[in-house]
Write an enzyme that holds these catalytic residues in place. Sequence first.
Site, PDB file in Angstrom:
ATOM      1  N   HIS A  40       0.835  -1.204   0.000  1.00  0.00           N
ATOM      2  CA  HIS A  40       0.000   0.000   0.000  1.00  0.00           C
ATOM      3  C   HIS A  40       0.868   1.253   0.000  1.00  0.00           C
ATOM      4  CE1 HIS A  40      -3.932  -1.891   0.775  1.00  0.00           C
ATOM      5  NE2 HIS A  40      -3.206  -2.804   1.390  1.00  0.00           N
TER       6      HIS A  40
ATOM      7  N   GLU B 126      -7.496   0.309  -5.830  1.00  0.00           N
ATOM      8  CA  GLU B 126      -6.902  -1.003  -5.629  1.00  0.00           C
ATOM      9  C   GLU B 126      -6.285  -1.534  -6.912  1.00  0.00           C
ATOM     10  OE1 GLU B 126      -8.763  -3.915  -3.122  1.00  0.00           O
ATOM     11  OE2 GLU B 126     -10.405  -2.542  -2.630  1.00  0.00           O
TER      12      GLU B 126
END
Length: 280
Positions: free
Chosen positions: A161, A210
């Site tokens: 991330h 994402e």
Amino acid sequence: MRLEFTKMHGLGNDFVVIDCITQRAHLEPHQIKQIADRHFGVGFDQLLLVEAPTRPDVDFRYRIFNADGSEVQQCGNGARCFARFVRDRKLSRKNKLIVETASGIIELNITANGWVRVNMGIPRLEPAEIPFIADQRALTYPLQVGEQDVIISAVSMGNPHAVILVDNVNTAPVREWGRIIESHPRFPERVNVGFFQIIDRQNARLRVFERGAGETLACGTGTCAAVVAGIQQGLLDERVRVQLRGGELDIRWQGEGHPVWMTGPTARVFDGILRMYEWN
């Protein structure tokens, strides 16, 4: 091939869940992409497979595939739906489940109100473990996005991330920067991109682009990563309520060396049957 499935969501992050214990399934990437198509298929952000464990000390194996057919290591909203699914299908009567994933072992706890509390594991912050290309570990890193440098935090919650602090998630360039950063060469395995707005020390807002799916209504691992980044920078307390486009998650982290705990709801949408020969 005939497959029963359940459509579920966690705060709008939606899934197709398939029981691979009582039925046999082998899906190729092109078949997964067809099922994911929201016009010609069922539609989902991720496909979740419930499988028998490969080791004696866990209850299930949990596999996750993005809408583009790629397999990923972890999904927090999916983990909560996984727990709800195995209870609804009577595959287990336990309130505490130990589950193996591609990123390691996770613990799922079903609470009295039907929410699911998940031990998401200890966050990885060393660049090589994320993986992220950097000379050394730091709280934040400059990352070239187009013609400008953007300041990010890099965290792995079993998947990579990049977290960007923004003044307002509503006006953040989620799609523009998300597409660029997702495939940035400094993230060898691509990356999920979080745009994180801190309201106060116990409340925040988040949008996530994402990898392999685009922006979703909620991302559990992304929420954990964002809170870890905020706590690391001294901006948040150890318990934070995060508002996503699909709803709220409760995140707790006591600091480095400790696991992140995520608590949130799930919902079962409908059950259906796939006849896979129609997709060839």
